[in-house]
Design a protein around this motif. Structure first.
Motif, mmCIF file in Angstrom:
data_model
loop_
_atom_site.group_PDB
_atom_site.id
_atom_site.type_symbol
_atom_site.label_atom_id
_atom_site.label_comp_id
_atom_site.label_asym_id
_atom_site.label_seq_id
_atom_site.Cartn_x
_atom_site.Cartn_y
_atom_site.Cartn_z
ATOM 1 N N THR A 156 0.863 -1.187 0.000
ATOM 2 C CA THR A 156 0.000 0.000 0.000
ATOM 3 C C THR A 156 0.900 1.237 0.000
ATOM 4 O O THR A 156 1.768 1.385 0.870
ATOM 5 C CB THR A 156 -0.919 0.005 1.231
ATOM 6 O OG1 THR A 156 -1.679 -1.208 1.252
ATOM 7 C CG2 THR A 156 -1.860 1.188 1.190
ATOM 8 N N ASP A 157 0.684 2.142 -0.983
ATOM 9 C CA ASP A 157 1.552 3.314 -1.175
ATOM 10 C C ASP A 157 0.711 4.591 -1.155
ATOM 11 O O ASP A 157 0.363 5.155 -2.196
ATOM 12 C CB ASP A 157 2.303 3.186 -2.508
ATOM 13 C CG ASP A 157 3.228 4.356 -2.776
ATOM 14 O OD1 ASP A 157 3.649 4.999 -1.799
ATOM 15 O OD2 ASP A 157 3.489 4.608 -3.964
ATOM 16 N N PRO A 158 0.358 5.080 0.047
ATOM 17 C CA PRO A 158 -0.511 6.282 0.107
ATOM 18 C C PRO A 158 0.170 7.545 -0.392
ATOM 19 O O PRO A 158 -0.495 8.460 -0.876
ATOM 20 C CB PRO A 158 -0.851 6.386 1.596
ATOM 21 C CG PRO A 158 0.234 5.654 2.297
ATOM 22 C CD PRO A 158 0.689 4.568 1.376
ATOM 23 N N THR A 159 1.480 7.617 -0.331
ATOM 24 C CA THR A 159 2.182 8.834 -0.753
ATOM 25 C C THR A 159 2.618 8.790 -2.207
ATOM 26 O O THR A 159 3.114 9.787 -2.747
ATOM 27 C CB THR A 159 3.421 9.056 0.133
ATOM 28 O OG1 THR A 159 4.315 7.940 -0.019
ATOM 29 C CG2 THR A 159 3.018 9.197 1.588
ATOM 30 N N GLY A 160 2.474 7.625 -2.854
ATOM 31 C CA GLY A 160 2.857 7.509 -4.267
ATOM 32 C C GLY A 160 4.337 7.542 -4.503
ATOM 33 O O GLY A 160 4.788 7.983 -5.570
ATOM 34 N N GLN A 161 5.108 7.033 -3.562
ATOM 35 C CA GLN A 161 6.567 7.064 -3.684
ATOM 36 C C GLN A 161 7.139 5.784 -4.304
ATOM 37 O O GLN A 161 8.317 5.777 -4.682
ATOM 38 C CB GLN A 161 7.186 7.257 -2.293
ATOM 39 C CG GLN A 161 6.790 8.558 -1.631
ATOM 40 C CD GLN A 161 7.236 9.756 -2.440
ATOM 41 O OE1 GLN A 161 8.355 9.793 -2.958
ATOM 42 N NE2 GLN A 161 6.353 10.739 -2.580
ATOM 43 N N GLN A 211 -1.835 1.436 -7.031
ATOM 44 C CA GLN A 211 -1.780 0.847 -5.692
ATOM 45 C C GLN A 211 -3.190 0.751 -5.121
ATOM 46 O O GLN A 211 -4.065 1.542 -5.503
ATOM 47 C CB GLN A 211 -0.833 1.669 -4.806
ATOM 48 C CG GLN A 211 -1.242 3.092 -4.567
ATOM 49 C CD GLN A 211 -2.109 3.219 -3.302
ATOM 50 O OE1 GLN A 211 -2.031 2.401 -2.384
ATOM 51 N NE2 GLN A 211 -2.965 4.258 -3.259
ATOM 52 N N GLU A 241 9.990 4.116 2.037
ATOM 53 C CA GLU A 241 9.222 4.982 1.139
ATOM 54 C C GLU A 241 7.816 5.233 1.684
ATOM 55 O O GLU A 241 6.937 5.669 0.949
ATOM 56 C CB GLU A 241 9.138 4.342 -0.256
ATOM 57 C CG GLU A 241 10.479 4.098 -0.895
ATOM 58 C CD GLU A 241 11.229 5.395 -1.212
ATOM 59 O OE1 GLU A 241 10.593 6.473 -1.321
ATOM 60 O OE2 GLU A 241 12.457 5.331 -1.332
ATOM 61 N N GLN A 242 7.624 4.969 2.954
ATOM 62 C CA GLN A 242 6.345 5.167 3.623
ATOM 63 C C GLN A 242 5.253 4.223 3.112
ATOM 64 O O GLN A 242 4.054 4.524 3.222
ATOM 65 C CB GLN A 242 5.866 6.619 3.457
ATOM 66 C CG GLN A 242 6.863 7.671 3.885
ATOM 67 C CD GLN A 242 7.247 7.512 5.375
ATOM 68 O OE1 GLN A 242 6.388 7.317 6.247
ATOM 69 N NE2 GLN A 242 8.535 7.621 5.655
ATOM 70 N N ALA A 243 5.674 3.113 2.554
ATOM 71 C CA ALA A 243 4.714 2.112 2.061
ATOM 72 C C ALA A 243 4.488 1.077 3.146
ATOM 73 O O ALA A 243 5.335 0.843 4.022
ATOM 74 C CB ALA A 243 5.224 1.458 0.792
ATOM 75 N N THR A 244 3.338 0.485 3.091
ATOM 76 C CA THR A 244 3.001 -0.584 4.038
ATOM 77 C C THR A 244 3.045 -1.913 3.296
ATOM 78 O O THR A 244 2.442 -2.059 2.216
ATOM 79 C CB THR A 244 1.606 -0.376 4.633
ATOM 80 O OG1 THR A 244 1.554 0.924 5.264
ATOM 81 C CG2 THR A 244 1.277 -1.461 5.629
#
Length: 272
Positions: A156-161, A211, A241-244
């Motif tokens: 899961t990539d909420p910031t799109g990084q 995502q 990358e702030q992904a879960t």
């Protein structure tokens, strides 16, 4: 004197014509027939009916056939009865040789039959192996669906990084750990797949996905999950990358996204 002689002469009888005797009267008058004569007269000439004549003819033909058969059997055995001991030994040797040749021919035919049966079994085994090999190649090429144990990786990539290169690194890590079939967001990934960055997502073989990125991976779960969680590995890189990242083991993963089989334009099989 003349008168006396006239009286002594007997009177003449009237001239009456003689009558012929009847047939019955002649038979009665003839001598009587004896019993032997009557028996002979009854037996000869014989009185034979048509049915009796046919039966007699059939019996004659049957007897003649039996006589010919007996004569033929007697003639066929005559040469052996009159043969010398040397001739009998030679005949027995010839019979033994013929029997041996027939036994050899029988054994040869039996060997051919077994060989054909083995060839049939080998052909059937080769066919099964070909079908299995085709299935395996189809799984690798993505032309057939597959199922088996494996893992589900959800990013899961909420910031799109997360970029395409990071997803490619994840794919390479899974392949190195023994992944056999992989599907990402409904896109079957094969050896020739390529990744690209798309606006707001990632492109796989020209198809854009967004995502959360979900990997369905068939392989040995005990090898796949540790390969992702090694220090400095995929999970730690994506978390930076702030992904879960979530990894779930499963006894049955279904990879059913398919790719169309491509026919080569120039390459041809070299097998005859």
């Amino acid at each position: 004197m003349r008168s006396m002689s006239t009286e002594n002469t007997p009177p003449e009888e009237p001239n009456v014509p003689e009558q012929p005797l009847k047939e019955g009267a002649a038979q009665v008058a003839g001598p009587e027939e004896t019993g032997r004569q009557r028996l002979a007269a009854g037996l000869w000439p014989p009185r034979v009916s048509r049915a009796q004549l046919i039966v007699a003819l059939l019996l004659f033909v049957l007897g003649l056939g039996l006589a010919i058969q007996v004569r033929s059997n007697s003639d066929s055995g005559a040469p052996l009865r009159g043969a010398r001991q040397e001739d009998l030994v030679r005949i027995l040797d010839e019979l033994d040789g013929r029997t041996k040749r027939l036994e050899d021919e029988k054994q040869r035919l039996e060997d051919q039959r077994k060989e054909l049966e083995n060839s049939s079994d080998q052909a059937e085994e080769a066919r099964k192996q070909t079908v299995e090999k085709e299935r395996q190649l189809g799984i690798l090429a993505g032309t057939v669906a597959a199922q088996g144990p494996g893992i589900t990786l959800r990013i899961t990539d909420p910031t799109g990084q997360v970029q395409s290169d990071q997803l490619l690194d994840t794919l390479q890590e899974l392949r190195a750990a023994g992944a056999e079939a992989i599907q990402i967001n409904g896109v079957r990934v094969v050896a020739g797949s390529f990744f690209s960055d798309e606006g707001g997502g990632v492109g796989i073989d020209g198809k854009k996905i967004t995502q959360p990125y979900e990997f369905k991976v068939i392989g040995k779960p005990q090898d796949l999950e540790p390969a992702l969680n090694i220090p400095g590995g995929v999970v730690q890189t994506l978390e930076k990358e702030q992904a879960t990242v979530a990894v779930t083991r499963s006894a049955k993963i279904i990879v059913d996204a398919l790719r169309a089989a491509k026919q080569p334009d120039y390459a041809r099989s070299s097998s005859p």
